[in-house]
Write an enzyme that holds these catalytic residues in place. Structure first.
Site, PDB file in Angstrom:
ATOM      1  CE  LYS A  98      -1.783   2.825   2.787  1.00 22.23           C
ATOM      2  NZ  LYS A  98      -1.645   4.061   1.973  1.00 22.23           N
ATOM      3  CD  GLU A 158      13.188   4.501   7.977  1.00 22.44           C
ATOM      4  OE1 GLU A 158      12.989   5.432   8.814  1.00 22.44           O
ATOM      5  OE2 GLU A 158      13.249   4.666   6.753  1.00 22.44           O
ATOM      6  CB  CYS A 218      13.528   8.572   7.268  1.00 24.91           C
ATOM      7  SG  CYS A 218      14.126   7.595   5.896  1.00 24.91           S
ATOM      8  CD  GLU A 232      11.110  12.495  11.044  1.00 25.36           C
ATOM      9  OE1 GLU A 232      10.043  11.932  11.339  1.00 25.36           O
ATOM     10  OE2 GLU A 232      12.019  11.946  10.397  1.00 25.36           O
TER      11      GLU A 232
HETATM   12  P1  ADP Z   1       2.241  11.022   7.232  1.00 29.98           P
HETATM   13  O1  ADP Z   1       1.364  11.408   8.393  1.00 29.98           O
HETATM   14  O2  ADP Z   1       3.445  11.863   7.144  1.00 29.98           O
HETATM   15  O3  ADP Z   1       1.529  10.868   5.928  1.00 29.98           O
HETATM   16  P2  ADP Z   1       2.125   8.260   7.989  1.00 29.98           P
HETATM   17  O4  ADP Z   1       3.087   7.534   8.856  1.00 29.98           O
HETATM   18  O5  ADP Z   1       0.766   8.460   8.535  1.00 29.98           O
HETATM   19  O6  ADP Z   1       2.841   9.594   7.589  1.00 29.98           O
HETATM   20  O7  ADP Z   1       2.000   7.520   6.574  1.00 29.98           O
HETATM   21  C1  ADP Z   1       2.843   6.510   6.093  1.00 29.98           C
HETATM   22  C2  ADP Z   1       1.998   5.429   5.443  1.00 29.98           C
HETATM   23  O8  ADP Z   1       1.156   4.862   6.435  1.00 29.98           O
HETATM   24  C3  ADP Z   1       1.081   5.900   4.327  1.00 29.98           C
HETATM   25  O9  ADP Z   1       1.027   4.893   3.334  1.00 29.98           O
HETATM   26  C4  ADP Z   1      -0.257   6.028   5.036  1.00 29.98           C
HETATM   27  O10 ADP Z   1      -1.381   5.906   4.197  1.00 29.98           O
HETATM   28  C5  ADP Z   1      -0.200   4.842   5.974  1.00 29.98           C
HETATM   29  N1  ADP Z   1      -1.074   4.917   7.149  1.00 29.98           N
HETATM   30  C6  ADP Z   1      -1.620   6.024   7.740  1.00 29.98           C
HETATM   31  N2  ADP Z   1      -2.357   5.669   8.822  1.00 29.98           N
HETATM   32  C7  ADP Z   1      -2.274   4.322   8.935  1.00 29.98           C
HETATM   33  C8  ADP Z   1      -2.791   3.345   9.866  1.00 29.98           C
HETATM   34  N3  ADP Z   1      -3.553   3.699  10.886  1.00 29.98           N
HETATM   35  N4  ADP Z   1      -2.466   2.044   9.665  1.00 29.98           N
HETATM   36  C9  ADP Z   1      -1.685   1.663   8.642  1.00 29.98           C
HETATM   37  N5  ADP Z   1      -1.167   2.523   7.740  1.00 29.98           N
HETATM   38  C10 ADP Z   1      -1.455   3.840   7.866  1.00 29.98           C
END
Ligand code: ADP
Length: 479
Positions: free
Chosen positions: A170, A244, A278, A377
């Protein structure tokens, strides 16, 4: 452009769509099919079915050949992929080209070395032969972020697939385009249906995948907050996770450093990808004897940087979206009262730049090491400088955050370099360099809140497999 999901070798459009936007202009560049929970089920089922099929049976060499063909196809399409990535993320075209090259390198590397990845024969009793087999988990889930979509997805998918797993990926909702391109190229390279599936959508689709009872391992790159949720979902299903989660990585510059080498690298380590990296070198710890010289030169270099849309190949593109721009602005505003702002600290409001989510390269000096801007960050082009006098002080500041992803020491004193390499709380330590150009071969990952598990290099193959111990006893006259 329509961007579908990719399940069991077929592209899947859906009625529910969301937009992917060019962050330099705000223009919609793609309509993306949003995967439903049922689609996630289908993707996991397709991957599960594929684990019983030809992929595992192929053996390491054959799988490696497919991955190396995929690497060649990524190289064949490099110009197109780089353009798509540059528009989707906003990153300078040169950076996008480098990302494509590194993505190809991951598939090439794991396609090449997986044939040399093996278990061990272990000493035991005389009548026993004991060995370990390295076996894939089965179905691996991969949730990737928007900052280096191609590079990070290749980093996590290549070793997982090479090891014989079947995957569901995803990508981030802001940058969904190149994931589907890689899936198409994998099909062209001869990857069997169901081995690599892509679902599209925001966090709830990620949550449905991370918490799915049908996956055997989840790999996540993103924020600490989301990483916690992913790890909790993995814990519920009692499966391992690789996390990560970013950093607040320091460059530590001593009086005896080669400044001609150090300064451009320090600048690049925070400016690359507009600081949305990162491993960004987000903190500069600089010894008092060279503090003034270093800071003056960084200001000069920051103010000379070109800013613009990624496709025009500036030094600095926009941030990925308005939300990210706002987050950077808020953190900078919070620091204004306590630290000395030397340059930047603004969103450009005139000309073409006003239409995009840009942020000026920003330098704060005399930053208290425990202040939020030195601890949190930012994920933007914001560098914070803290001067120090003694080695012990530098080490205390360097280790004094929740993170520990990378750190760099700039010195010509070998003993000091060695001491810091030992004492820094960090997954990687660089001496008189930073980042090692992508470092596909070099194990990478964090300590503390930067996460756990190691990617890249041979260690990733260990991370995407589990060992099975086999003990065979001989009986009768063969004993
Ligand atoms: P940001 O807030 O900077 O977009 P995230 O860590 O939320 O960073 O996003 C990294 C990835 O995790 C993206 O692919 C996002 O769609 C996905 N993501 C966001 N929320 C969730 C969740 N609750 N569970 C799994 N994946 C998630």
């Amino acid at each position: 452009m329509i961007v579908p999901a990719f399940i069991d070798g077929a592209e899947l459009a859906s009625d529910s769509v969301f937009n992917s936007v060019d962050p330099a202009t705000g223009e919609v560049i793609a309509k993306v099919s949003r995967s439903s929970v049922a689609d996630v089920d289908r993707a996991v089922a397709a991957a599960r079915a594929a684990t019983q099929g030809v992929w595992r049976a192929m053996g390491a060499r054959e799988r490696g050949l497919v991955l190396r063909r995929l690497a060649s196809l990524i190289e064949r399409d490099a110009a197109r992929l780089a353009e798509l990535e540059s528009r989707d993320v906003g990153k300078p075209l040169a950076q996008a080209k480098a990302d494509v090259a590194v993505a190809a390198r991951y598939f090439d590397f794991y396609g090449s070395v997986v044939g040399a990845f093996h278990g061990e024969t272990l000493p035991s009793a005389d009548d026993l032969t004991v060995y370990t087999r390295r076996e894939p988990f089965g179905v691996t889930a991969h949730i990737t972020p928007w900052n280096y979509p191609l590079q990070i997805s290749a980093r996590t998918l290549a070793p997982a697939l090479a090891a014989g797993n079947c995957a569901v990926h995803k990508p981030a909702e802001d940058t969904p385009i190149t994931a589907i391109e890689v899936a198409r190229l994998a099909r062209e390279a001869g990857m069997p249906d169901g081995v690599l599936n892509v679902v599209q959508g925001p966090g709830d689709v990620g949550a449905a995948l991370a918490g799915h009872a049908g996956i055997d391992h989840v790999s996540f790159t993103g924020s600490v907050a989301t990483g916690r949720l992913v790890a909790a979902a993995a814990a519920t299903n009692v499966i391992p996770s690789t996390l990560e989660l970013g950093g607040k990585s320091p460059n530590i510059v001593f009086n005896d450093a080669d400044l001609e080498l150090a300064i451009p690298t320090v600048v690049n380590s925070i400016i690359q990808n507009a600081g949305q990296t990162c491993v960004a070198g987000a903190r500069l710890l600089v010894q008092s004897g060279v503090h003034g010289t270093v800071v003056t030169e960084i200001v000069r270099r920051f103010e000379a940087l070109t800013i613009g849309r990624g496709l025009d190949d500036p030094d600095l593109g926009p941030l990925v979206n308005r939300r990210q721009q706002q987050q950077v602005a808020t953190l900078v505003a919070g620091a204004r009262g306590s630290a000395k702002l030397l340059t930047g600290g603004e969103t450009p409001t005139e000309g073409d730049l006003a239409a995009g989510s840009f942020y000026l390269p920003t330098l704060f000096d005399e930053v208290a090491p425990d202040s939020p801007i030195a601890q949190d960050e930012v994920f933007g082009p914001v560098l914070v400088v803290t001067p120090f006098h003694e080695d012990t002080e530098a080490l205390r500041y360097a280790n004094g955050t929740d993170y520990g992803l990378v750190a760099a020491v700039w010195t010509n004193d070998l003993n000091r370099a060695n001491r810091f390499a030992r004492d820094l709380h960090s997954g990687q330590v660089f001496v008189n360099t930073y980042g090692a150009g992508g470092g596909v071969e070099l194990p990478f990952g964090g300590v503390k809140r930067s996460g756990h598990g190691r990617e890249k290099g041979f260690e990733a193959l260990a991370g995407y497999t589990q060992s099975k111990t086999v003990a065979i006893r001989f009986s009768g006259s063969d004993r």
